[in-house]
Design a protein around this motif. Structure first.
Motif, PDB file in Angstrom:
ATOM      1  N   LYS A 171      59.042  39.714   3.759  1.00 26.60           N
ATOM      2  CA  LYS A 171      58.797  38.300   3.936  1.00 26.60           C
ATOM      3  C   LYS A 171      58.469  38.006   5.400  1.00 26.60           C
ATOM      4  O   LYS A 171      57.568  37.223   5.702  1.00 26.60           O
ATOM      5  CB  LYS A 171      60.055  37.546   3.526  1.00 26.60           C
ATOM      6  N   MET A 172      59.222  38.651   6.300  1.00 26.82           N
ATOM      7  CA  MET A 172      59.043  38.330   7.714  1.00 26.82           C
ATOM      8  C   MET A 172      57.814  38.993   8.311  1.00 26.82           C
ATOM      9  O   MET A 172      57.262  38.479   9.280  1.00 26.82           O
ATOM     10  CB  MET A 172      60.303  38.694   8.485  1.00 26.82           C
ATOM     11  N   VAL A 173      57.396  40.122   7.728  1.00 30.61           N
ATOM     12  CA  VAL A 173      56.139  40.723   8.167  1.00 30.61           C
ATOM     13  C   VAL A 173      55.010  39.710   7.999  1.00 30.61           C
ATOM     14  O   VAL A 173      54.104  39.603   8.831  1.00 30.61           O
ATOM     15  CB  VAL A 173      55.858  42.022   7.368  1.00 30.61           C
ATOM     16  N   ILE A 212      46.163  51.878   7.716  1.00 32.00           N
ATOM     17  CA  ILE A 212      44.964  51.164   7.264  1.00 32.00           C
ATOM     18  C   ILE A 212      44.871  49.821   7.959  1.00 32.00           C
ATOM     19  O   ILE A 212      43.794  49.347   8.297  1.00 32.00           O
ATOM     20  CB  ILE A 212      45.015  50.975   5.736  1.00 32.00           C
ATOM     21  N   MET A 213      46.015  49.224   8.202  1.00 31.58           N
ATOM     22  CA  MET A 213      46.062  47.878   8.770  1.00 31.58           C
ATOM     23  C   MET A 213      46.011  47.887  10.294  1.00 31.58           C
ATOM     24  O   MET A 213      46.275  46.854  10.907  1.00 31.58           O
ATOM     25  CB  MET A 213      47.358  47.182   8.329  1.00 31.58           C
ATOM     26  N   GLN A 214      45.686  49.028  10.918  1.00 31.47           N
ATOM     27  CA  GLN A 214      45.874  49.079  12.362  1.00 31.47           C
ATOM     28  C   GLN A 214      44.879  48.218  13.140  1.00 31.47           C
ATOM     29  O   GLN A 214      45.073  47.983  14.331  1.00 31.47           O
ATOM     30  CB  GLN A 214      45.881  50.510  12.877  1.00 31.47           C
ATOM     31  N   ASP A 215      43.859  47.710  12.491  1.00 30.94           N
ATOM     32  CA  ASP A 215      42.985  46.763  13.164  1.00 30.94           C
ATOM     33  C   ASP A 215      43.622  45.384  13.235  1.00 30.94           C
ATOM     34  O   ASP A 215      43.113  44.495  13.901  1.00 30.94           O
ATOM     35  CB  ASP A 215      41.634  46.661  12.428  1.00 30.94           C
ATOM     36  N   PHE A 216      44.700  45.201  12.505  1.00 30.00           N
ATOM     37  CA  PHE A 216      45.387  43.913  12.490  1.00 30.00           C
ATOM     38  C   PHE A 216      46.855  44.095  12.837  1.00 30.00           C
ATOM     39  O   PHE A 216      47.724  43.887  12.006  1.00 30.00           O
ATOM     40  CB  PHE A 216      45.248  43.260  11.110  1.00 30.00           C
ATOM     41  N   PRO A 217      47.117  44.509  14.071  1.00 25.84           N
ATOM     42  CA  PRO A 217      48.523  44.754  14.429  1.00 25.84           C
ATOM     43  C   PRO A 217      49.306  43.452  14.490  1.00 25.84           C
ATOM     44  O   PRO A 217      48.740  42.370  14.585  1.00 25.84           O
ATOM     45  CB  PRO A 217      48.437  45.402  15.799  1.00 25.84           C
ATOM     46  N   GLU A 218      50.628  43.596  14.412  1.00 22.28           N
ATOM     47  CA  GLU A 218      51.420  42.369  14.287  1.00 22.28           C
ATOM     48  C   GLU A 218      52.662  42.391  15.176  1.00 22.28           C
ATOM     49  O   GLU A 218      53.561  41.585  15.004  1.00 22.28           O
ATOM     50  CB  GLU A 218      51.841  42.188  12.830  1.00 22.28           C
ATOM     51  N   GLY A 219      52.734  43.336  16.099  1.00 16.76           N
ATOM     52  CA  GLY A 219      53.924  43.383  16.940  1.00 16.76           C
ATOM     53  C   GLY A 219      53.754  44.321  18.111  1.00 16.76           C
ATOM     54  O   GLY A 219      52.634  44.714  18.447  1.00 16.76           O
ATOM     55  N   GLN A 220      54.864  44.651  18.711  1.00 15.77           N
ATOM     56  CA  GLN A 220      54.848  45.541  19.864  1.00 15.77           C
ATOM     57  C   GLN A 220      55.995  46.529  19.753  1.00 15.77           C
ATOM     58  O   GLN A 220      57.019  46.234  19.156  1.00 15.77           O
ATOM     59  CB  GLN A 220      54.985  44.727  21.155  1.00 15.77           C
ATOM     60  N   ASN A 221      55.807  47.712  20.349  1.00 17.68           N
ATOM     61  CA  ASN A 221      56.862  48.717  20.369  1.00 17.68           C
ATOM     62  C   ASN A 221      57.779  48.421  21.548  1.00 17.68           C
ATOM     63  O   ASN A 221      57.339  48.389  22.694  1.00 17.68           O
ATOM     64  CB  ASN A 221      56.259  50.114  20.491  1.00 17.68           C
ATOM     65  N   ASP A 226      63.065  31.317  20.469  1.00 18.43           N
ATOM     66  CA  ASP A 226      61.972  31.904  19.690  1.00 18.43           C
ATOM     67  C   ASP A 226      62.526  32.995  18.776  1.00 18.43           C
ATOM     68  O   ASP A 226      63.488  33.669  19.109  1.00 18.43           O
ATOM     69  CB  ASP A 226      60.910  32.476  20.629  1.00 18.43           C
ATOM     70  N   LYS A 227      61.872  33.167  17.645  1.00 15.69           N
ATOM     71  CA  LYS A 227      62.406  34.070  16.633  1.00 15.69           C
ATOM     72  C   LYS A 227      61.654  35.406  16.637  1.00 15.69           C
ATOM     73  O   LYS A 227      60.430  35.420  16.700  1.00 15.69           O
ATOM     74  CB  LYS A 227      62.272  33.414  15.257  1.00 15.69           C
ATOM     75  N   PHE A 228      62.413  36.469  16.565  1.00 22.67           N
ATOM     76  CA  PHE A 228      61.847  37.816  16.529  1.00 22.67           C
ATOM     77  C   PHE A 228      62.495  38.601  15.404  1.00 22.67           C
ATOM     78  O   PHE A 228      63.594  38.274  14.976  1.00 22.67           O
ATOM     79  CB  PHE A 228      62.086  38.531  17.856  1.00 22.67           C
ATOM     80  N   ALA A 229      61.810  39.643  14.946  1.00 18.52           N
ATOM     81  CA  ALA A 229      62.397  40.443  13.878  1.00 18.52           C
ATOM     82  C   ALA A 229      61.840  41.858  13.924  1.00 18.52           C
ATOM     83  O   ALA A 229      60.707  42.075  14.363  1.00 18.52           O
ATOM     84  CB  ALA A 229      62.099  39.827  12.528  1.00 18.52           C
ATOM     85  N   SER A 230      62.661  42.812  13.493  1.00 22.75           N
ATOM     86  CA  SER A 230      62.131  44.148  13.250  1.00 22.75           C
ATOM     87  C   SER A 230      61.618  44.156  11.818  1.00 22.75           C
ATOM     88  O   SER A 230      61.669  43.139  11.136  1.00 22.75           O
ATOM     89  CB  SER A 230      63.224  45.184  13.456  1.00 22.75           C
ATOM     90  N   ARG A 231      61.151  45.319  11.348  1.00 23.66           N
ATOM     91  CA  ARG A 231      60.558  45.314  10.009  1.00 23.66           C
ATOM     92  C   ARG A 231      61.604  45.535   8.919  1.00 23.66           C
ATOM     93  O   ARG A 231      61.276  45.814   7.786  1.00 23.66           O
ATOM     94  CB  ARG A 231      59.474  46.381   9.936  1.00 23.66           C
ATOM     95  N   TYR A 262      58.819  45.596  17.032  1.00 17.32           N
ATOM     96  CA  TYR A 262      59.324  44.236  16.858  1.00 17.32           C
ATOM     97  C   TYR A 262      58.170  43.267  16.643  1.00 17.32           C
ATOM     98  O   TYR A 262      57.056  43.499  17.120  1.00 17.32           O
ATOM     99  CB  TYR A 262      60.127  43.811  18.084  1.00 17.32           C
ATOM    100  N   MET A 263      58.464  42.206  15.937  1.00 17.44           N
ATOM    101  CA  MET A 263      57.433  41.211  15.655  1.00 17.44           C
ATOM    102  C   MET A 263      57.883  39.855  16.180  1.00 17.44           C
ATOM    103  O   MET A 263      59.057  39.514  16.103  1.00 17.44           O
ATOM    104  CB  MET A 263      57.209  41.097  14.155  1.00 17.44           C
ATOM    105  N   LYS A 264      56.946  39.099  16.708  1.00 17.84           N
ATOM    106  CA  LYS A 264      57.242  37.706  17.064  1.00 17.84           C
ATOM    107  C   LYS A 264      56.880  36.856  15.852  1.00 17.84           C
ATOM    108  O   LYS A 264      55.767  36.952  15.348  1.00 17.84           O
ATOM    109  CB  LYS A 264      56.398  37.289  18.270  1.00 17.84           C
ATOM    110  N   LEU A 265      57.809  36.092  15.391  1.00 17.01           N
ATOM    111  CA  LEU A 265      57.560  35.324  14.170  1.00 17.01           C
ATOM    112  C   LEU A 265      57.070  33.916  14.489  1.00 17.01           C
ATOM    113  O   LEU A 265      57.292  33.385  15.567  1.00 17.01           O
ATOM    114  CB  LEU A 265      58.833  35.245  13.324  1.00 17.01           C
TER     115      LEU A 265
END
Lengths: 403, 605
Positions: free
Chosen positions: B163-165, B202-211, B366-371, B480-483
């Motif tokens: 959901k959070m992804v 496959i989705m690496q052209d649309f990244p969604e976070g940072q290491n 601000d809200k953050f989440a791991s996967r 981690y992802m910024k939500l």
């Protein structure tokens, strides 16, 4: 302030036991009195709201733990929120009516207790019948009886036919273990119905008591039942009618009166709360129970009970069935005196509650200026004066279009 | 599935898309023939057939809108897809449609799936199986397949994670600079995950976070209850910086009678003019220039609309017939004008679109989440010098509270940290797709080979005192992802503001600069405390003074021009002014409309 007599009695008992002097006793009373005062509500403190909050906050806690049943040894009783709703809605018949039957001192023997329990439990035909056969041409039903069970239940086989009270049949005992029922009418459909009513027919015990469990409660034998009928239980020998109760508030009301009903409401509500591990001060429940029973009859909390019988039209209309209340009020020409809190909040006035309940008594001497302005036409005074004009409003008979 | 016996021929009715079409004597033979023909390409591959022996029905579905999924066909205990096929696929000699057309892979819909026996892995295949799953990962949906090591997590955490992804800020498409979506977020420095799955590759052209370097420890209680302590210096270096784009749009409409909207700088004197200062950023054409800073409520497009349609006789001067209808930045939002697009709609109205961009730097709240469904909110930004550090000088970006782990049992979260650490030191990107990926042992061995502790624990030093921590601390690299839940979009307060027309009570909701409602329970709280005057004051928002006729008890008229107050029905009656909530006056009006006469009986206090 005086302490309630019960408290003083207890203090005296304690003083006697400890052999206290009169001075010391008086000191204790004084100390307790000062403590007691701390718990007394101040005048105009909105105790109703505090009660409502004290009860409903734990009730919301309860919703989170619904359907948790913990019956006492075999008998499943409705508990938790459903039971709370049952009590405060004043349902005529609880989901699981139960009785707690206490016995007299000379009946505290397991054999005697069991005999009493046997007497109470309802036995139907189906409990002692092994199998049935129907003859459609001759129009009779034969029931094979379970002689062992009959012995266990203490039923005399010869007396059995008399106990079946169904019209239009003839009963006979065959072979000492078969009950033959002859149907007098020439109706096959009726025969099938007869079979059903025959098996459901009452043989022994108290009607409606489907389960009986004997428990030991602190060196005392107690019978708890599923299904209740207080009137009949009181007639059974060996029962202590002073302590025997049931959880059907209306039944208590019928048999023992309104005071007993009030006490049952308090007891049952307190028990349900405590069973869920919630601690509510008993005085809140008492207040609620008092409110439900002041008129000498049990009223529910809700539309058809307390809330629906409030004096103020506006309060009733703001709760439920707005249109109905307004139209009825207009037909009767009701007058709302605006004495309550809710009405005043609706009109944005200071509610007569807490600090708002008090006003200055006595008038401040009027200056000449003030007198002048008062005698003048109201036009000019409008802006400065009469801010706090108290209003009462009423509805007069008017034509109502629809509704 | 029931074992199919050919001994007894069972008849059945056939329904095509829910309509009865035929009756067959041997249902099983029919179904098998149907499937055979479909696999041979004689029937369309979109058709699905389902047999209900207990109902004696065969249902053939060819309609659109069914959910179907591809499966490898198994015959006699052997999958039809062989190694040769895979080799050919790798060499690009054949493609997917070849497999579908040659009866190697077929699509099943939900109904036909009920008649089949599907093996999860090639090893599981027995003679009774009819199909083989392409990969066990197909049991997840798209977002769930982005979660690394999902089989190590509790089911609900996968659910939350997936959901959070979906809420993560990343790059949702690569042409975002050209797009004019109403609003969207773009992450400034996105990265592809170090610990990937097949889908995230496959989705690496649309990244969604940072290491992010994570240390699992407490920090003065600031990361209590799912709060996150973040390295302020990392944030200043650009970590989780994002851009918030919002498009404002207007049309230059044409009205009946030759009138039309005008896009200019509104002249003073026009109705609703905001004062000249407000329009200073507009260019001569009335539209703001790109790369101009715009604060809250700033005008982007100056616009004037005709107020009323002229009807011959009336004479209204030009300026009087116009109303200012400028497009402004939403209240509470700000930004820099990113681009201005002037175009035309199909019905030849001029259209102006302005995209405003706002830089969003991570801030408290601000809200953050791991996967792994482990979300948190920033509670403290700590300067780098106060953060813990390792002997190598590595400073974590996030301090994650260890209490978030035991009750949630997200072991995948820990595994990802270890794998991420391994990957970042060895320069590898590790695969972590569900069910087949390098096992924990292998990751540990890799760590050991590089000369680290294999459990990921490290000695850390307190940044404030320089003292060594008594215990080893688990550190690692997490994706981690910024939500899309930032305080900047949610912060709200009101002291004064607009009211609704009908009730004169404050508006509701942040967008309308609304108030925060004192509900029934809050009201009862004040009653409970006996605070009668506070209670009255709190509900003073719609207080009004109304004249009441003492004779008929209804609301009288106050003529402002003549400064006269009178009752229209009882002419000479005395009139009193009463202070009352407007809502009650409204309620009385409504009662009157349903023929109930609410008579006020005012008395002097």
């Amino acid at each position: 302030m005086m302490l309630p007599p019960k408290y003083i009695k207890e203090i005296e008992k304690y003083a006697e036991k400890k052999k206290l002097t009169e001075k010391k006793k008086q000191k204790i009373i004084e100390k307790i009195e000062s403590l007691y005062k701390r718990f007394v509500y101040d005048p105009e403190e909105p105790i109703g709201i505090v009660t409502a909050q004290s009860l409903s906050e734990p009730a919301t806690q309860m919703t989170m733990r619904t359907y948790h049943f913990a019956g006492t040894a075999g008998i499943q009783v409705t508990l938790g929120l459903p039971r709370m709703i049952e009590i405060f809605d004043a349902r005529k018949e609880p989901k699981t009516p139960t009785m707690t039957i206490y016995l007299k001192k000379d009946y505290q023997d397991i054999e005697k207790v069991k005999r009493v329990a046997e007497e109470i439990k309802e036995i139907k035909m189906k409990d002692i019948v092994l199998s049935t056969t129907i003859d459609l041409t001759e129009l009779w039903i034969k029931c094979k009886l379970d002689t062992n069970k009959m012995k266990e239940y203490n039923i005399d086989i010869e007396k059995l036919p008399k106990k079946i009270r169904i019209r239009g049949i003839e009963t006979k005992i065959e072979n000492n273990n078969i009950l033959k029922v002859v149907y007098k009418k020439d109706d096959i459909r009726g025969l099938y119905k007869l079979k059903y009513s025959l098996l459901e027919s009452h043989i022994k015990g108290i009607k409606g008591v489907s389960q009986v469990v004997v428990n030991k409660e602190q060196d005392e034998w107690v019978i708890s039942t599923l299904g209740s009928n207080l009137k009949k239980v009181f007639n059974i020998e060996g029962i202590d009618p002073t302590r025997t109760t049931c959880n059907n508030i209306f039944e208590i009301y019928d048999v023992l009166g309104i005071e007993a009903a009030r006490n049952t409401i308090v007891e049952q509500a307190k028990f349900t709360m405590e069973e869920q591990g919630l601690d509510v001060d008993i005085r809140y429940i008492m207040l609620l129970a008092d409110l439900m029973t002041v008129d000498g009859e049990i009223k529910a909390i809700g539309r058809y009970g307390i809330s629906g019988q409030k004096t103020s039209v506006l309060v009733r209309a703001s709760f439920e069935e707005t249109k109905k209340h307004f139209v009825n009020a207009s037909v009767k020409g009701e007058r709302d005196k605006l004495k309550g809190a809710i009405e005043n909040i609706m009109m944005n006035q200071v509610a007569p509650i807490g600090t708002g309940a008090f006003e200055l008594v006595g008038s401040i001497p009027k200056t000449k200026k003030a007198e002048k302005t008062k005698s003048e036409k109201p036009k000019k005074t409008e802006k400065t004066k009469s801010k706090k004009a108290k209003k009462a409003e009423s509805k007069k008979k008017t034509k109502t279009k629809k509704s | 599935m029931k074992k199919q016996s050919h001994e007894k021929a069972e008849r059945a009715d056939i329904y095509l898309n829910g309509k009865y079409i035929a009756h067959v004597q041997d249902a099983l033979k029919f179904v098998n023939d149907f499937k055979k023909k479909r696999r041979a390409g004689l029937l369309p591959y979109q058709a699905n057939i389902a047999h209900y022996p207990e109902l004696r029905e065969i249902r053939i579905n060819t309609s659109h809108g069914r959910v179907r999924r591809p499966l490898i066909i198994v015959e006699n205990g052997k999958p039809k897809l062989t190694k040769e096929h895979i080799e050919k696929l790798k060499k690009n000699e054949i493609d997917w449609s070849y497999l579908v057309n040659h009866g190697i892979i077929e699509y099943l819909d939900t109904e036909e799936e009920e008649n089949s026996y599907i093996a999860l892995t090639p090893e599981d295949v027995t003679k009774e199986h009819t199909h083989l799953e392409l990969d066990p990962i197909t049991m997840f949906g798209l977002s769930a397949t982005l979660i690394p090591y999902p089989e190590y997590n509790r089911g609900d955490r996968i659910n939350y994670g997936a959901k959070m992804v979906g809420q993560a800020i990343g790059i949702m498409c690569n042409n975002f600079l050209l797009r004019t979506d109403t609003k969207f977020n773009i992450l400034a420095y996105p990265q592809i995950p170090l610990v990937t799955t097949k889908t995230s590759k496959i989705m690496q052209d649309f990244p969604e976070g940072q290491n992010i370097v994570v240390a699992v420890m407490c920090y003065d209680g600031y990361n209590l209850n799912d709060a996150i302590v973040m390295n302020k210096s990392s944030v200043e270096r650009g970590m989780f910086r994002s851009f918030y784009f919002r498009t404002y749009e207007t049309l230059k409409k044409r009205y009946w009678g030759g009138q039309e909207d005008e896009i200019t700088i509104p002249e003073p004197g026009i109705k609703g003019h905001r004062g000249e200062e407000v329009y200073k950023d507009l260019a001569e054409d009335g539209i703001i220039n790109p790369e101009t800073k715009a604060e809250s409520d700033a005008v982007l497009i100056g616009k004037i609309s005709p107020l009323r349609f002229l009807s011959g006789e009336e004479f209204i001067s030009d300026i009087e017939n116009k109303r200012e209808t400028s497009i402004t930045i939403r209240h509470g939002e700000k930004g820099i004008v990113d681009k201005v697009i002037i175009s035309e709609t199909p019905d030849a109205n001029q259209m102006i679109k302005i995209v405003v961009r706002d830089e969003r730097i991570p801030e408290l709240g601000d809200k953050f989440a791991s996967r792994h469904g482990q979300k948190g909110v920033i509670s403290l930004l700590v300067p780098q010098e106060d953060m813990p550090f390792t002997s190598d000088g590595v400073v974590p970006d996030i301090i994650f509270n260890p209490h978030a782990i035991p009750s949630r049992m997200t072991v995948g979260h820990l595994l990802e940290m270890l794998a991420g650490k391994t990957g970042s030191y060895s320069g590898q990107i590790l695969d972590s797709s569900a069910f087949h990926h390098p096992k924990e042992k292998e990751i540990r061995a890799l760590m050991k080979k590089m000369g680290f502790r294999d459990d990921g624990k490290q000695t850390l030093y307190d940044g404030r005192t320089g003292k060594k921590y008594d215990v080893l601390i688990f550190t690692g690299v997490l994706y981690y992802m910024k939500l899309d839940h930032m305080v900047a979009n949610k912060i709200h307060a009101r002291s004064r503001g607009p009211v609704t027309l009908l009730t004169k009570q404050p508006t509701e909701g942040r967008a309308k600069r609304g108030g925060l409602r004192i509900g029934e329970m809050e009201q009862q709280c004040l009653i409970g405390h006996g605070a009668a005057l506070t209670l009255k004051e709190r509900f003073d928002s719609d207080l009004t003074k109304i004249p009441i006729c003492t004779k008929c008890g209804l609301v009288a008229i106050h003529d402002v021009l003549k400064n006269k107050t009178y009752c229209p029905t009882c002419k000479d009656a005395q009139i009193v002014w009463v202070e009352i909530s407007y809502a009650f006056k409204l309620a009385m009006d409504e009662l009157k409309s349903m023929c109930v006469y609410p008579k006020m009986n005012p008395k002097e206090l």
